[in-house]
Design an enzyme around this catalytic site. Structure first.
Site, PDB file in Angstrom:
ATOM      1  N   ARG A  65       0.820  -1.207   0.000  1.00 45.46           N
ATOM      2  CA  ARG A  65       0.000   0.000   0.000  1.00 45.46           C
ATOM      3  C   ARG A  65       0.856   1.260   0.000  1.00 45.46           C
ATOM      4  NH1 ARG A  65      -3.483   1.598  -2.674  1.00 45.46           N
ATOM      5  NH2 ARG A  65      -4.223  -0.560  -2.500  1.00 45.46           N
ATOM      6  N   LYS A  98       4.409  24.755  -3.079  1.00 42.37           N
ATOM      7  CA  LYS A  98       3.160  24.556  -2.332  1.00 42.37           C
ATOM      8  C   LYS A  98       2.665  23.123  -2.503  1.00 42.37           C
ATOM      9  CE  LYS A  98       2.270  29.379  -3.334  1.00 42.37           C
ATOM     10  NZ  LYS A  98       1.543  30.314  -4.208  1.00 42.37           N
ATOM     11  N   LYS A 130       8.252  39.662  -3.385  1.00 42.65           N
ATOM     12  CA  LYS A 130       6.837  39.656  -3.732  1.00 42.65           C
ATOM     13  C   LYS A 130       6.272  41.075  -3.694  1.00 42.65           C
ATOM     14  CE  LYS A 130       4.616  36.215  -3.814  1.00 42.65           C
ATOM     15  NZ  LYS A 130       4.144  35.406  -4.961  1.00 42.65           N
ATOM     16  N   GLU A 163       8.801  39.797  -8.393  1.00 46.40           N
ATOM     17  CA  GLU A 163       7.463  39.728  -8.970  1.00 46.40           C
ATOM     18  C   GLU A 163       7.089  41.085  -9.559  1.00 46.40           C
ATOM     19  OE1 GLU A 163       4.145  37.637  -6.828  1.00 46.40           O
ATOM     20  OE2 GLU A 163       3.407  39.690  -6.651  1.00 46.40           O
ATOM     21  N   ASP A 190       3.635  38.410 -13.236  1.00 51.79           N
ATOM     22  CA  ASP A 190       2.514  37.920 -12.441  1.00 51.79           C
ATOM     23  C   ASP A 190       1.170  38.376 -13.001  1.00 51.79           C
ATOM     24  OD1 ASP A 190       1.640  36.437 -10.157  1.00 51.79           O
ATOM     25  OD2 ASP A 190       1.110  38.334  -9.203  1.00 51.79           O
TER      26      ASP A 190
END
Length: 234
Positions: A65, A98, A130, A163, A190
């Site tokens: 598994r 992430k 950022k 960014e 972005d």
């Protein structure tokens, strides 16, 4: 009792996790014999038997598994990465950091197997400037200057990404880099891909941004920041 278990692909896709599966089987029982007709990154078709493991039934069941969970997840990520990487050429696909808790290395490994490339591993191996950093610093140039000074004062060498949200911000970055020694390596474009009501996208601003940078720095466009995991049941 000794038995032989087989790996069967239930969907078309890219198989991933074979090397990890061998580690898991070896950890549970080094005497288990594992054989593969495919390797990580190969295409498999529905119904194909591409591997087998022979040994004590109890130990195979103990490892089974865990092996399947990792291989299904990694194969799903690799399959979708391959589809996106092929569609994006000559650009390359990068993942974000992430990922699911505890699975960052596994997920990033699967992206590589699928033909993508790894972005930073965490907050420690690359400077990411950022929009909130830019706002606090008082502008693009000030934020870059602060980072460059910090890296120099602390004798640090690492990539820097900033960014940008507008063509004006890109121009400000390029102007700063023209007159100042900087550690900047990449410019993020972005939200410059605009979704349209009909499901298509408008890339006019993105194209203008790439022309403006003109190869002076790597460019990155953030389009999808969620993991999409396909079902490749093995």
């Amino acid at each position: 009792m000794e038995v032989e278990a087989h790996f069967l692909a239930k969907e078309n896709g890219v198989v991933a996790g074979i090397a990890l599966a061998e580690m898991i089987f070896s950890e549970v029982d080094p005497s288990l014999k594992v054989e593969w007709s495919k390797k990580d990154g190969d295409n498999v078709s529905k119904g194909l038997q591409f591997g087998k493991v022979h040994g004590r039934a109890h130990n195979i069941v103990v490892a089974e598994r865990v092996v399947l969970n990792f291989m299904q997840r990694m194969s799903g990520i690799a399959t979708l990465t391959k589809a996106m990487a092929d569609a994006a050429k000559p650009a390359c696909i990068l993942e974000t950091r992430k990922t699911a808790p505890g699975l960052r290395l596994v997920d990033k490994w699967a992206v590589l197997i699928g033909g993508g490339k790894n972005h930073r591993m965490g907050l420690f191996d690359m400077v990411m400037i950022k929009d909130n950093h830019i706002s606090v610093a008082g502008g693009v140039a000030n934020s870059l200057k602060s980072v460059d000074q910090y890296l120099e004062q602390n004798n640090l060498q690492m990539g820097v990404e900033i960014e940008t949200r507008t063509l004006e911000e890109i121009a400000e970055v390029l102007n700063y880099a023209s007159f100042t020694k900087t550690s900047l390596t990449r410019i993020m474009l972005d939200n410059m891909v605009v979704p349209l009501p009909d499901g298509d996208v408008d890339v006019t601003m993105l194209e203008a941004a790439v022309r403006l940078v003109a190869g002076r720095f790597d460019t990155e466009a953030g389009v999808i920041e969620i993991w999409l995991v396909a079902n490749l049941n093995i």
